[in-house]
Scaffold this motif. Structure first.
Motif, PDB file in Angstrom:
ATOM      1  N   VAL A 342      11.493   6.191  64.081  1.00  0.00           N
ATOM      2  CA  VAL A 342      12.925   6.112  64.356  1.00  0.00           C
ATOM      3  C   VAL A 342      13.393   7.503  64.764  1.00  0.00           C
ATOM      4  CG1 VAL A 342      13.286   4.219  62.738  1.00  0.00           C
ATOM      5  CG2 VAL A 342      13.610   6.586  61.980  1.00  0.00           C
ATOM      6  N   PRO A 343      14.500   7.602  65.509  1.00  0.00           N
ATOM      7  CA  PRO A 343      15.035   8.926  65.829  1.00  0.00           C
ATOM      8  C   PRO A 343      15.428   9.692  64.575  1.00  0.00           C
ATOM      9  CG  PRO A 343      16.006   7.243  67.234  1.00  0.00           C
ATOM     10  CD  PRO A 343      15.245   6.523  66.177  1.00  0.00           C
ATOM     11  N   ALA A 344      15.245  11.001  64.638  1.00  0.00           N
ATOM     12  CA  ALA A 344      15.598  11.841  63.480  1.00  0.00           C
ATOM     13  C   ALA A 344      17.084  11.736  63.146  1.00  0.00           C
ATOM     14  CB  ALA A 344      15.218  13.293  63.769  1.00  0.00           C
ATOM     15  N   SER A 345      17.919  11.467  64.147  1.00  0.00           N
ATOM     16  CA  SER A 345      19.363  11.375  63.906  1.00  0.00           C
ATOM     17  C   SER A 345      19.751  10.123  63.138  1.00  0.00           C
ATOM     18  CB  SER A 345      20.109  11.409  65.246  1.00  0.00           C
ATOM     19  OG  SER A 345      19.685  10.351  66.081  1.00  0.00           O
ATOM     20  N   ALA A 346      18.823   9.158  62.998  1.00  0.00           N
ATOM     21  CA  ALA A 346      19.137   7.942  62.245  1.00  0.00           C
ATOM     22  C   ALA A 346      19.040   8.156  60.734  1.00  0.00           C
ATOM     23  CB  ALA A 346      18.206   6.806  62.663  1.00  0.00           C
ATOM     24  N   ILE A 347      18.441   9.268  60.315  1.00  0.00           N
ATOM     25  CA  ILE A 347      18.258   9.551  58.890  1.00  0.00           C
ATOM     26  C   ILE A 347      19.366  10.494  58.429  1.00  0.00           C
ATOM     27  CG2 ILE A 347      16.653  10.428  57.163  1.00  0.00           C
ATOM     28  CD1 ILE A 347      14.392   9.910  59.167  1.00  0.00           C
ATOM     29  N   VAL A 348      20.144  10.067  57.422  1.00  0.00           N
ATOM     30  CA  VAL A 348      21.247  10.868  56.897  1.00  0.00           C
ATOM     31  C   VAL A 348      21.129  10.951  55.382  1.00  0.00           C
ATOM     32  CG1 VAL A 348      22.821  10.335  58.802  1.00  0.00           C
ATOM     33  CG2 VAL A 348      22.727   8.826  56.801  1.00  0.00           C
ATOM     34  N   GLN A 349      21.917  11.832  54.817  1.00  0.00           N
ATOM     35  CA  GLN A 349      21.920  12.033  53.372  1.00  0.00           C
ATOM     36  C   GLN A 349      23.118  11.312  52.741  1.00  0.00           C
ATOM     37  OE1 GLN A 349      19.511  13.733  51.618  1.00  0.00           O
ATOM     38  NE2 GLN A 349      18.435  13.826  53.608  1.00  0.00           N
ATOM     39  N   ARG A 350      22.835  10.532  51.713  1.00  0.00           N
ATOM     40  CA  ARG A 350      23.869   9.869  50.924  1.00  0.00           C
ATOM     41  C   ARG A 350      23.522  10.051  49.449  1.00  0.00           C
ATOM     42  NH1 ARG A 350      26.015   9.721  55.212  1.00  0.00           N
ATOM     43  NH2 ARG A 350      27.031   7.934  56.265  1.00  0.00           N
ATOM     44  N   ASP A 351      24.396  10.700  48.712  1.00  0.00           N
ATOM     45  CA  ASP A 351      24.196  10.929  47.278  1.00  0.00           C
ATOM     46  C   ASP A 351      22.873  11.630  47.005  1.00  0.00           C
ATOM     47  OD1 ASP A 351      26.622   9.633  46.783  1.00  0.00           O
ATOM     48  OD2 ASP A 351      25.630   7.662  46.674  1.00  0.00           O
ATOM     49  N   GLY A 352      22.507  12.583  47.871  1.00  0.00           N
ATOM     50  CA  GLY A 352      21.296  13.355  47.661  1.00  0.00           C
ATOM     51  C   GLY A 352      20.022  12.643  48.046  1.00  0.00           C
ATOM     52  N   ARG A 353      20.105  11.509  48.713  1.00  0.00           N
ATOM     53  CA  ARG A 353      18.926  10.749  49.126  1.00  0.00           C
ATOM     54  C   ARG A 353      18.922  10.572  50.632  1.00  0.00           C
ATOM     55  NH1 ARG A 353      19.447   5.371  45.758  1.00  0.00           N
ATOM     56  NH2 ARG A 353      21.563   5.623  46.641  1.00  0.00           N
ATOM     57  N   SER A 354      17.729  10.472  51.222  1.00  0.00           N
ATOM     58  CA  SER A 354      17.593  10.177  52.646  1.00  0.00           C
ATOM     59  C   SER A 354      17.688   8.668  52.841  1.00  0.00           C
ATOM     60  CB  SER A 354      16.258  10.699  53.189  1.00  0.00           C
ATOM     61  OG  SER A 354      16.185  12.107  53.077  1.00  0.00           O
ATOM     62  N   VAL A 355      18.598   8.245  53.692  1.00  0.00           N
ATOM     63  CA  VAL A 355      18.814   6.810  53.893  1.00  0.00           C
ATOM     64  C   VAL A 355      18.937   6.538  55.382  1.00  0.00           C
ATOM     65  CG1 VAL A 355      19.982   6.566  51.667  1.00  0.00           C
ATOM     66  CG2 VAL A 355      21.327   6.953  53.736  1.00  0.00           C
ATOM     67  N   VAL A 356      18.697   5.263  55.722  1.00  0.00           N
ATOM     68  CA  VAL A 356      18.984   4.742  57.058  1.00  0.00           C
ATOM     69  C   VAL A 356      19.796   3.471  56.887  1.00  0.00           C
ATOM     70  CG1 VAL A 356      16.913   5.722  58.127  1.00  0.00           C
ATOM     71  CG2 VAL A 356      16.830   3.428  57.143  1.00  0.00           C
ATOM     72  N   PHE A 357      20.521   3.111  57.925  1.00  0.00           N
ATOM     73  CA  PHE A 357      21.321   1.892  57.898  1.00  0.00           C
ATOM     74  C   PHE A 357      20.718   0.905  58.892  1.00  0.00           C
ATOM     75  CE2 PHE A 357      24.182   5.089  56.260  1.00  0.00           C
ATOM     76  CZ  PHE A 357      24.830   4.424  55.213  1.00  0.00           C
ATOM     77  N   VAL A 358      20.306  -0.250  58.363  1.00  0.00           N
ATOM     78  CA  VAL A 358      19.645  -1.287  59.153  1.00  0.00           C
ATOM     79  C   VAL A 358      20.642  -2.393  59.442  1.00  0.00           C
ATOM     80  CG1 VAL A 358      17.727  -2.925  59.240  1.00  0.00           C
ATOM     81  CG2 VAL A 358      17.431  -0.716  58.111  1.00  0.00           C
ATOM     82  N   LEU A 359      20.676  -2.829  60.685  1.00  0.00           N
ATOM     83  CA  LEU A 359      21.614  -3.864  61.100  1.00  0.00           C
ATOM     84  C   LEU A 359      21.210  -5.208  60.501  1.00  0.00           C
ATOM     85  CD1 LEU A 359      24.106  -4.349  62.926  1.00  0.00           C
ATOM     86  CD2 LEU A 359      22.515  -4.962  64.751  1.00  0.00           C
TER      87      LEU A 359
END
Length: 411
Positions: A342-359
């Motif tokens: 996946v593109p690196a820009s799809a990975i973000v930080q939420r509450d100190g964890r690395s997450v992605v959002f899947v449709l």
């Protein structure tokens, strides 16, 4: 009534103040109504904003493979160039009488592209040939005289031996033979010179015909009938230095500029994949031909020549291209990483964890991921939590949460 009595009438007695403070119910009702109203407004706002669709952009997660960019060690951009390209001109100056090419024409080596006015060169050729023929005729004449003189000398030698003629006559005959032999040699040299002049005239006459030096495609047509063609620029607007440009499409390759800090990753004969800007979904197998041993001081880059393994009519000079330099095929095929890219820009930080959002339909689901340490250009490997074919959100906005309604942004 005096002033003292008036002040006494205006004074509020203690029992009157106590009666006024004993009825606080009205204020409680007002405060409660305000609190309820605020709660209702907050709930309505949360209901409205919580269900508002967030506009996002998605990409499809793909599984890595041995032949994909998962084995890429470096990416660079460049342009399609032709190693064999020529602006065809004539070797003499003359007026064009015919131009037989148009842009896009396929030509073969030796094919006639244009013709110049050859009347003057044709006359010179005929004159040179005539002089050569005359010289050869004189050679034949002297040779005949030499043959006759040789016979006369032999005959006189025989007569002189029997005393029928003088010895002087025999010697004169021998001298005449030697003189004719020298004349024949000189005349033969003159004939060779005449032949050379005729050959020069023939070459100049042939220069009036412009031919293709190699097979290729005509990319530009630079001259028209009636214009003067010259191999040297005359400085004016009426003299053309070329008929047209021919490109050998089989010699097309990619020249890319690689930052000198990463040039150590590139090796000759290294496999690569090329993607043209005009056809982003078309991947062309390629390989490194050579690393040009010079650097650009201004850009701090080194030129790398990349050859295309497959030829196609869609590839034309000066096209933009992106090249992914790959690991050795044996190493890349030995171990294919598990997971998805996946593109690196799809990975973000939420509450100190690395997450992605899947449709998931019209909503997104937040999934915690643990990206692999190795990067693949602009892509990251997710060993788990996401499956191939899942649509993931690129650059998720800050307000995006698990279960948020989304609207897909059209490209």
């Amino acid at each position: 009534m005096d002033n003292a009595e008036l002040l006494k009438e205006l004074r509020i007695e203690r029992h009157q103040r106590e009666d006024h403070g004993r009825n606080p119910g009205r204020w409680l009702w007002i405060g409660g109504a305000i609190v309820v109203l605020l709660l209702l407004l907050g709930g309505a706002a949360q209901l409205f904003f919580g269900h508002r669709a967030v506009t996002v952009q998605t990409v499809t997660a793909v599984a890595p493979s041995a032949g994909s960019e998962a084995g890429a060690v470096l990416q660079a951009t460049g342009y399609i160039t032709a190693r064999r390209q020529a602006t065809v001109s004539a070797q003499i100056t003359g007026t064009l009488t015919a131009v037989l090419i148009e842009e896009g024409d396929h030509v073969t080596a030796g094919q006639v592209l244009a013709r110049l006015d050859d009347s003057g060169y044709k006359a010179q050729l005929e004159a040179a040939k005539a002089q050569a023929d005359s010289a050869h005729a004189q050679v034949a004449q002297v040779r005949a005289q030499l043959t006759q003189g040789s016979h006369d000398a032999v005959r006189l030698e025989s007569l002189a031996a029997r005393g029928l003629v003088s010895t002087q006559a025999a010697e004169q005959a021998r001298t005449q033979v030697d003189s004719l032999r020298a004349q024949l040699n000189a005349q033969q040299q003159q004939a060779k010179a005449a032949d050379a002049q005729a050959a020069v005239a023939q070459v100049n006459f042939d220069y009036c015909v412009v031919r293709a030096p190699f097979s290729g495609v005509v990319t530009t047509k630079d001259a028209q009938v009636g214009e003067i063609l010259s191999p040297l620029s005359a400085g004016g607007g009426f003299t053309r230095t070329g008929v047209g440009t021919i490109v050998d499409m089989d010699s097309l390759e990619i020249d890319v500029d690689v930052n000198e800090a990463y040039i150590g990753r590139i090796k000759p004969d290294m496999p690569a994949d090329a993607v043209l800007d005009a056809y982003p979904d078309w991947k062309i197998p390629a390989r490194v031909v050579a690393i040009v041993p010079t650097a650009d001081r201004g850009k701090a880059t080194i030129k790398v020549r990349v050859a295309l393994e497959k030829k196609d009519a869609r590839v034309v000079p000066d096209m933009g291209a992106r090249v992914s330099f790959l690991e050795e095929k044996s190493k890349a095929s030995a171990s294919v990483p598990q997971g998805v890219l996946v593109p690196a820009s799809a990975i973000v930080q939420r509450d100190g964890r690395s997450v992605v959002f899947v449709l998931d339909g019209n909503q997104v689901r937040q999934r915690t991921v643990n990206p692999a340490a190795q990067s693949y250009g602009d892509l990251r490997l997710l060993p788990a939590a996401v499956k191939p074919g899942d649509s993931v959100v690129v650059s998720p906005p800050a307000e995006l949460r698990d279960g948020s309604d989304v609207q897909i942004k059209k490209p």
